[in-house]
Design an enzyme around this catalytic site. Structure first.
Site, PDB file in Angstrom:
ATOM      1  N   GLY A  17      25.985  37.894  40.704  1.00 18.46           N
ATOM      2  CA  GLY A  17      26.142  36.640  41.475  1.00 18.46           C
ATOM      3  C   GLY A  17      25.043  35.446  40.288  1.00 18.46           C
ATOM      4  N   ASN A  19      26.103  33.968  37.948  1.00 11.92           N
ATOM      5  CA  ASN A  19      26.947  32.555  37.231  1.00 11.92           C
ATOM      6  C   ASN A  19      27.338  32.029  38.595  1.00 11.92           C
ATOM      7  OD1 ASN A  19      27.619  32.906  34.356  1.00 11.92           O
ATOM      8  ND2 ASN A  19      27.505  35.157  34.518  1.00 11.92           N
ATOM      9  N   LYS A  70      46.995  46.814  46.362  1.00  7.64           N
ATOM     10  CA  LYS A  70      46.796  45.532  45.869  1.00  7.64           C
ATOM     11  C   LYS A  70      47.804  44.513  46.436  1.00  7.64           C
ATOM     12  CE  LYS A  70      45.262  44.094  41.629  1.00  7.64           C
ATOM     13  NZ  LYS A  70      44.187  44.997  40.815  1.00  7.64           N
ATOM     14  N   MET A  95      35.052  42.004  39.087  1.00  3.69           N
ATOM     15  CA  MET A  95      35.327  43.480  38.245  1.00  3.69           C
ATOM     16  C   MET A  95      36.380  44.262  39.033  1.00  3.69           C
ATOM     17  SD  MET A  95      32.907  43.395  36.198  1.00  3.69           S
ATOM     18  CE  MET A  95      31.061  42.855  35.760  1.00  3.69           C
ATOM     19  N   HIS A 114      33.586  35.944  30.627  1.00  5.35           N
ATOM     20  CA  HIS A 114      33.387  37.155  30.109  1.00  5.35           C
ATOM     21  C   HIS A 114      32.949  37.245  29.088  1.00  5.35           C
ATOM     22  CE1 HIS A 114      34.377  41.517  29.179  1.00  5.35           C
ATOM     23  NE2 HIS A 114      34.596  41.325  27.455  1.00  5.35           N
TER      24      HIS A 114
HETATM   25  C1  GAR Z   1      28.253  38.396  33.339  1.00  2.89           C
HETATM   26  O1  GAR Z   1      27.516  38.487  32.016  1.00  2.89           O
HETATM   27  C2  GAR Z   1      30.289  37.975  33.623  1.00  2.89           C
HETATM   28  O2  GAR Z   1      30.082  37.583  32.148  1.00  2.89           O
HETATM   29  C3  GAR Z   1      30.355  39.350  33.632  1.00  2.89           C
HETATM   30  O3  GAR Z   1      29.461  39.968  34.806  1.00  2.89           O
HETATM   31  C4  GAR Z   1      28.132  39.424  34.219  1.00  2.89           C
HETATM   32  C5  GAR Z   1      28.508  38.884  35.571  1.00  2.89           C
HETATM   33  O4  GAR Z   1      26.852  38.359  36.247  1.00  2.89           O
HETATM   34  N1  GAR Z   1      31.972  39.060  33.405  1.00  2.89           N
HETATM   35  C6  GAR Z   1      33.001  40.255  32.899  1.00  2.89           C
HETATM   36  O5  GAR Z   1      32.207  41.823  32.274  1.00  2.89           O
HETATM   37  C7  GAR Z   1      34.355  40.322  33.431  1.00  2.89           C
HETATM   38  N2  GAR Z   1      35.256  41.955  32.547  1.00  2.89           N
HETATM   39  P1  GAR Z   1      26.433  37.833  37.301  1.00  2.89           P
HETATM   40  O6  GAR Z   1      26.825  38.810  38.842  1.00  2.89           O
HETATM   41  O7  GAR Z   1      24.543  37.706  37.403  1.00  2.89           O
HETATM   42  O8  GAR Z   1      27.035  36.605  37.337  1.00  2.89           O
END
Ligand code: GAR
Length: 199
Positions: A17, A19, A70, A95, A114
């Site tokens: 989390g 982001n 889903k 995810m 991404h």
């Molecule tokens: C981030 O790097 C995001 O870009 C990636 O998961 C991470 C989550 O980090 N997303 C993907 O790979 C989507 N396919 P966070 O939980 O610390 O935000």
């Protein structure tokens, strides 16, 4: 001057989390002109839930495998989004592939971040895949979500160099630092566009 309706956001996240927190802080600082209405988490116990509690953001947690399909899962999510009057969905480390139910309810209103320069290295391991491939640069992509895996129109991309002394950990730190800057900026742009459409 017309006063814009506040755009209400839901962030979807599955794990750490960081982001989510960057977006929440940008909203609190007034850099992103939206309201963080809801965190949707599909992993009970994920650290993002602790972050949401600290930041005072309402959260709902689901266990998708307990639903028959889903579509059933997403209908339940949608009920919460409607109750919270959510205008825009932001995927921040969610995810899971978004299904038809949510795509239909939020056309061109779901954005994803991404950790690669899409279309290179889609999927769950964008950072590791680029590192293992020994490419000299990778990056971050923010895009509109469609029915594919990390596909959909690109809104912004930023390059990150992979230096000879980088490790997966150091690369991940660099990518996250770029994500935490880029994502709020792109969200703000999308909000401005939605506000214009609302007038
Ligand atoms: C981030 O790097 C995001 O870009 C990636 O998961 C991470 C989550 O980090 N997303 C993907 O790979 C989507 N396919 P966070 O939980 O610390 O935000």
């Amino acid at each position: 001057m017309t006063k814009h309706q506040p755009i209400r956001l839901a962030v979807f996240a599955s794990g750490n989390g960081s982001n989510f927190e960057a977006v929440a802080q940008s909203i609190q600082k007034g850099e992103v002109d939206g309201e963080l209405a809801l965190l949707v988490c599909d992993q009970p116990g994920a650290f993002v839930l602790t972050r949401a509690e600290k930041l005072g953001v309402p959260a709902v947690t689901f266990t998708p495998k307990t639903f028959e399909s889903k579509a059933d899962y997403e209908r339940e999510v949608l009920a919460h989004l409607e109750e919270a009057k959510v205008d825009l969905i932001v995927l921040a480390g969610y995810m899971r592939i978004v299904g038809k139910t949510l795509l239909k309810a939020y056309p061109e209103r779901i954005i994803n971040i991404h950790p690669s320069l899409l279309p290179s290295y889609p999927g769950r391991q964008g950072i590791v895949d680029a590192f293992m491939d020994k490419v000299e640069q990778t990056g971050v992509t923010v895009h509109l979500v469609d029915e594919g895996v990390d596909t959909g129109p690109v809104l912004a991309q930023e390059t990150v160099a992979i230096e000879p002394d980088d490790t997966i950990d150091s690369l991940e730190r660099k990518i996250h630092a770029v994500e935490h800057e880029l994502f709020p900026k792109v969200i703000q742009k999308v909000i401005k566009k939605l506000q214009k459409e609302h007038v």
